[in-house]
Design an enzyme around this catalytic site. Structure first.
Site, PDB file in Angstrom:
ATOM      1  N   GLU A 182       0.829  -1.214   0.000  1.00  0.00           N
ATOM      2  CA  GLU A 182       0.000   0.000   0.000  1.00  0.00           C
ATOM      3  C   GLU A 182       0.865   1.267   0.000  1.00  0.00           C
ATOM      4  OE1 GLU A 182      -4.065  -1.544   2.138  1.00  0.00           O
ATOM      5  OE2 GLU A 182      -2.464  -0.841   3.453  1.00  0.00           O
ATOM      6  N   GLU A 262      -6.918  -7.655  -0.656  1.00  0.00           N
ATOM      7  CA  GLU A 262      -7.396  -7.573   0.727  1.00  0.00           C
ATOM      8  C   GLU A 262      -8.895  -7.300   0.693  1.00  0.00           C
ATOM      9  OE1 GLU A 262      -5.429  -4.874   3.319  1.00  0.00           O
ATOM     10  OE2 GLU A 262      -3.430  -5.710   2.997  1.00  0.00           O
TER      11      GLU A 262
END
Length: 592
Positions: A182, A262
């Site tokens: 991320e 995710e």
């Protein structure tokens, strides 16, 4: 006899053929927008599990339950700070035996999506980065800062060669490897840093392995997190529109498989806020939509586990928000690894898209309420400093941080909440401060998050100086030099250790520890740090006690470090059910 010998030869031949790298491959098909495994179209349905949050004795139990849920892969983080606690000191044994875990996953027929960082977030202390990086106060982590790159490269030089034999095309079960994590959510947006990482991963892992990134579903996040040569994937939960989320992935990957790396089955908990939950029906509905469009998906988390010891991290969202010891996450498998209603609903969705393994789901692990245990032996923390700080104190004109250290009750100061308190005393009195780390920031404005006293302490308008500083190594003392020989002390306020013993009725089954009347601190059982308790703040009221930490045949030792105020009759309670969702209104003193 001849028949058995023949069958054995066939099985061994099959194993040898499976281990061969000549006919094993995992790659991206940009024409048909899918993955290809051994040349055939493949879609993974995966779940996240963290070996560092589950005792090794339970790894197989959790993985088997994931396999029986219909998953064909698991997703695994590797926390750098868990394996390199000090510069150049590496630990890959015991509960840190990564390769043993990977081999166990392979034995159960599951593939692996590996996320080795070096930054992982994961609601883990400092996002997996080792705090000793901050001994260089000007370091800028997750960038091309030379100090950071030097430490990171040295770590990857150790880690990645361990991973390479486990890659799928080398006969292992790792089908893809994530680079960073991320990164588009981090302020630096340093493309040269990501290019450096790409080069390092390729140098150690080769050109065949699928390398990818993961970012949130916004153009700015993907712009800074994606990089040519790394396959860009996204993450989102059941609240988001599936079509719109994957359209953002398509902006950066016009061709190739759709991937949600995710898919959030639940969420984390912060101290002082309500226990997080996500509707099982909403999770299942969104999962079905993801699978209906042919996408690959990893459910984060499938089993959360526990932030034992001091490993829980913190977020920074309009202030410092420390994360609870429990990482239950309202996941399909509970903190104790038990199947939930959410698991069975998810399993039903998966069965619509691929065949489930034959056989029943393994049952929950047995739980036992061992009852009340007294911890009558009290010793003040300040009375055992020689045991807790064997290196002896050193002197400093002014306070310094934990990182620089490498490492009567008046009140409590708390970051972003209580910056000052009134104290009483006489001229010449000594002021003692016990300083606690609640976890370094793992996500958000995670600049270098130094711990300890980061500014001078003032009394009125005067700066206090000439400090005697004791770096504490409590875990080592409790594990190897406990109970102390110091004289027991009376009272119930201020930092102190409370020790007691108990036996079980010849069993060592899982349990939960409740601390009614206690305020805040840590608990050890047989030398193992169960983690932080803070019942007056909530929502977590019980600590998970794995049965593997207990002895069914010998005396068990329980140690409670209470930092503020203990009950008049110090005892704890073992119960058979968790309590994770109680939040009190609290004052700055944390006591009514």
């Amino acid at each position: 006899m001849e028949l058995r010998l023949c069958v054995l030869m066939v099985v061994l031949g099959g194993l040898q053929r499976q281990a061969s790298s000549t006919d094993r491959s995992f790659r991206i098909d940009y024409v048909n927008n899918c993955f290809l495994k051994d040349g055939a179209r493949f879609r993974y349905i995966s779940g996240s599990i963290h070996y560092f949050r589950v005792p090794p004795a339970y790894w197989k139990d959790r993985l088997l339950k994931m396999y029986m849920s219909g998953l064909n892969a698991v997703q695994v983080y590797v926390p750098w700070n868990y394996h390199e606690p000090q510069p150049g000191v590496y630990n890959f044994s015991g509960d840190r035996d990564l390769e043993k875990f990977l081999n166990l996953v392979a034995e159960l027929g599951l593939l692996v999506i590996l996320r080795p960082g070096p930054y992982i977030c994961a609601e883990w202390e400092m996002g997996g980065l080792p705090s000793w990086l901050l001994t260089k106060p000007d370091i800028v982590v997750r960038t091309t800062d030379s100090d950071y790159l030097q430490a990171m490269d040295r770590w990857l030089e150790v880690l990645l060669p361990k991973i390479k034999p486990h890659l799928y095309h080398n006969g292992g079960n790792i089908i893809s490897v994530q680079v960073e994590n991320e990164y588009g959510s981090y302020y630096a947006c340093d493309y040269n840093y990501m290019r450096h990482l790409l080069a390092v991963f390729r140098a150690y892992l080769g050109k065949e392995v699928v390398l990818f990134t993961t970012d949130g579903t916004s153009a700015p996040e993907l712009k800074c997190g994606a990089l040519q040569g790394l396959y860009a994937t996204v993450d989102f939960g059941p609240e988001e529109n599936v079509t719109e989320a994957f359209m953002l992935q398509r902006l950066f990957e016009p061709k190739g498989p759709l991937v949600n790396s995710e898919f959030y089955t639940g969420w984390l908990d912060y101290w002082g806020e309500a226990h997080s939950t996500k509707s099982a029906k909403k999770v299942a509905h969104s999962l079905q939509t993801i699978l209906e469009v042919g996408a690959n998906v990893n459910m984060y988390m499938f089993q959360g586990g526990t932030n034992f010891g001091y490993w829980s991290g913190a977020d920074y969202k309009d202030g410092y928000k420390p994360i609870t010891t429990s990482y239950d996450y309202d996941a399909p498998l509970s903190e104790a690894g038990d199947p939930t209603d959410k698991l069975y609903i998810i399993r039903s969705v998966i069965s619509k898209f691929q065949e489930l393994p034959a056989g029943p789901m393994p049952p929950p692990t047995p739980k036992f309420a061992y009852g009340y245990v007294s911890v009558p032996q009290r010793v003040a923390l300040l009375d055992v400093l020689a045991i807790l700080s064997p290196s002896l104190p050193f002197y400093s004109s002014y306070p310094i941080t934990f990182e620089a250290l490498k490492q009567e009750y008046q009140g409590t100061l708390e970051r972003d909440r209580v910056n000052g308190i009134n104290i009483s005393g006489q001229l010449g009195d000594t002021l003692d401060l016990v300083v606690e780390s609640m976890g370094r920031i793992n996500f958000g404005a995670n600049d270098s998050d130094f711990k300890g006293l980061i500014h001078n302490i003032t009394l009125g308008t005067s700066i206090l100086s000439d400090w005697i500083i004791y770096p504490l190594d409590i875990d080592t003392a409790v594990a190897h030099a406990w109970p102390p020989t110091a004289r027991s002390s009376s009272g119930h306020r201020g930092p102190a250790f409370y020790t007691g013993t108990f036996t079980t009725p010849g069993i060592s089954e899982d349990s939960y520890l409740k601390l009614p009347g206690w305020t805040k601190g840590q608990v050890w059982i047989n030398g193992f740090n169960l983690g932080r308790f803070w019942p007056v703040r909530g929502p977590q009221q019980t600590l998970f006690v794995p049965g593997s930490f207990l002895s069914g045949s010998a005396i068990n030792t329980l140690v409670v470090l209470e930092l503020q105020e203990a009950p008049d009759n110090p005892k704890v309670l073992f119960v058979s059910r968790p309590l994770l969702n109680v939040t009190y209104n609290y004052t700055h003193k944390d006591r009514k």
